[in-house]
Design an enzyme around this catalytic site. Structure first.
Site, mmCIF file in Angstrom:
data_model
loop_
_atom_site.group_PDB
_atom_site.id
_atom_site.type_symbol
_atom_site.label_atom_id
_atom_site.label_comp_id
_atom_site.label_asym_id
_atom_site.label_seq_id
_atom_site.Cartn_x
_atom_site.Cartn_y
_atom_site.Cartn_z
ATOM 1 N N CYS A 136 -3.195 8.502 3.556
ATOM 2 C CA CYS A 136 -2.986 8.012 2.195
ATOM 3 C C CYS A 136 -4.231 8.219 1.337
ATOM 4 O O CYS A 136 -4.134 8.513 0.146
ATOM 5 C CB CYS A 136 -2.608 6.526 2.222
ATOM 6 S SG CYS A 136 -1.035 6.187 3.041
ATOM 7 N N GLU B 83 0.882 -1.171 0.000
ATOM 8 C CA GLU B 83 0.000 0.000 0.000
ATOM 9 C C GLU B 83 0.915 1.216 0.000
ATOM 10 O O GLU B 83 1.540 1.540 1.004
ATOM 11 C CB GLU B 83 -0.916 -0.018 1.225
ATOM 12 C CG GLU B 83 -2.140 0.859 1.049
ATOM 13 C CD GLU B 83 -2.027 2.176 1.758
ATOM 14 O OE1 GLU B 83 -1.407 3.097 1.172
ATOM 15 O OE2 GLU B 83 -2.559 2.299 2.867
#
Length: 457
Positions: free
Chosen positions: A267, A233
């Site tokens: 994020c 990720e």
């Protein structure tokens, strides 16, 4: 015992004061930790789902019971507002509770239709798995990796970011207090330089990494040489598309949530604001007034609108990105000034191609805005990026929102809501935002052997 390499220092970004210093684990102690984990796997994998679920349930309860204490720790160590920290811990409790309740059902054997004989798909744990975690969510990030793997029967090694060693220690202590046996979960107080040998170790079967694209690429390359499963990720520059028929009150509310939550250090934050021309002026006027009214302060004080970034270095980097973008021709409508680790929430428009605001992830409370003529141009701009983590679109037309969301090249798309995480919903990216999924049914199956068994008479 060999000498420790370098200290891990916990610093309060509000005032720069050192809170606590830890010594990095020596290579000898790291070797012992991996050995304990490998040994612990033998017994942990053979524990029943119900036994493991009881422990996860206890952990869920402890996240709720210690919410105030742990939120305060995050505020001190990385500048997170108390309300943001309490929200993070509530999500941790939800994740552990979800996997405690659903893990056995998700991993139940599946009988497959075959022309002859019988076939069953079983899900078996791999062994020792290694999580490399970031600082921005020091409890949620390891929670989503750890809960799924513990219920599946794996054992977990975790390297937290070096600037949140107290949170790392508190997370491990919570699990031990919940009944996780020694070796089944291990906090590794090491720096990036001390972590390389773990990926090469044959006892470690898989690696999950959350962080920058550059660092993730190095981890994936090393894991690839060892033929090991990875989940990556790697952040993103998520589009926040506002169409001309959007409910502006709702959109501004979601913009504030998506851009200012955790001081923009998310994020999945709203990073590229893409406005269609008919509503651009109203949106920018309202967003500018919203940002002008925000007041900085101590994250421990409930009335604080925004606290410091995680470190002064992070604030300096963001300030530099804004400054270079303005020099290249971008317009700074509001904010953007730095004071220590604080950055005023800001809005950049007229962003030229090639400037930092156009090509880099701005990790903080700076909104980068583009104005486009219509829906088609909005989707084209949204997908004109090497990243593809999340995205959102705002419209009062449900079918239109679905159509646009389906066109976005990302792992998670929301309609009329800021991109966010849920225990039962998978999260992950495409393109340079990474691969693999965490959370939900997909997340628990990343680090298990999906074994097919065929039966013939």
């Amino acid at each position: 015992m060999t000498k420790s390499k370098r200290p891990l220092i916990s610093v309060n970004p509000l005032n720069g004061k050192t809170l606590k210093t830890y010594q990095e684990m020596s290579q000898e102690d790291l070797e012992k930790a991996i050995g304990r984990a490998d040994k612990a796997f033998v017994s942990w994998r053979n524990r029943s789902f119900s036994d493991r679920a009881v422990i996860l349930k206890r952990a869920s309860n402890l996240f709720e019971e210690r919410s105030e204490e742990l939120a305060r720790l995050m505020a001190l160590e990385m500048g997170k507002k108390l309300s943001d920290g309490q929200g993070e811990l509530a999500l941790c409790a939800e994740i552990f509770d979800y996997y405690a309740e659903e893990g056995e059902k998700i991993l139940a054997p599946q009988h497959l239709s075959t022309r002859e004989g019988e076939s069953t798909l079983v899900f078996q744990p791999l062994g020792v798995v290694y999580g490399i975690q970031p600082w921005n969510f020091p409890f949620y990030q390891p929670a989503r990796f750890t809960a799924a793997n513990l219920i599946a029967g794996n054992v977990v090694l975790t390297k937290h970011a070096s600037n949140v060693p107290q949170c790392a220690e508190a997370f491990a202590q919570l699990l031990f207090d919940a009944g996780v046996p020694e070796g089944v979960y291990t906090n590794l107080p090491i720096t990036s330089g001390g972590a390389a040998s773990i990926i090469d170790d044959d006892r470690v079967k898989g690696i999950s990494f959350t962080g920058s694209n550059a660092a993730g690429a190095m981890v994936a390359e090393q894991a690839g040489r060892n033929v090991k499963k990875t989940v990556m990720e790697l952040g993103g520059v998520d589009p926040f598309i506002v169409l001309e028929d959007a409910d502006m009150d709702l959109t501004i509310q979601r913009f504030a949530e998506g851009k200012l939550g955790n001081c923009g250090q998310i994020c999945l934050a709203a990073k590229r604001i893409i406005l269609t021309e008919p509503i651009a002026e109203e949106f920018l006027d309202r967003a500018t007034k919203l940002f002008q009214a925000l007041k900085p302060g101590d994250p421990l004080v409930e009335s604080t609108d925004y606290g410091p970034l995680c470190t002064e270095k992070a604030a300096e980097q963001l300030e530099d990105q804004v400054s270079k973008s303005v020099k290249a021709g971008a317009q700074l409508l509001v904010g953007g000034k730095r004071n220590g680790a604080f950055i005023e929430p800001g809005i950049l428009t007229e962003i030229p191609a090639g400037s930092p605001a156009a090509v880099e992830e701005l990790f903080g409370p700076i909104a980068c805005v583009w104005v486009v003529p219509d829906e088609e141009a909005a989707v084209k701009l949204a997908n004109d990026s090497p990243f593809g983590l999340g995205g959102s679109v705002y419209t009062q037309d449900h079918e239109r929102g679905r159509r646009v969301a389906e066109q976005l090249e990302c792992g998670t798309a929301f309609v009329n809501h800021a991109a966010s995480s849920y225990a039962s919903m998978p999260m992950g990216g495409v393109k340079k935002s990474g691969y693999g999924r965490e959370l939900g049914e997909l997340g628990i199956k990343e680090f298990v052997n999906q074994k097919l068994i065929r039966y013939f008479n």
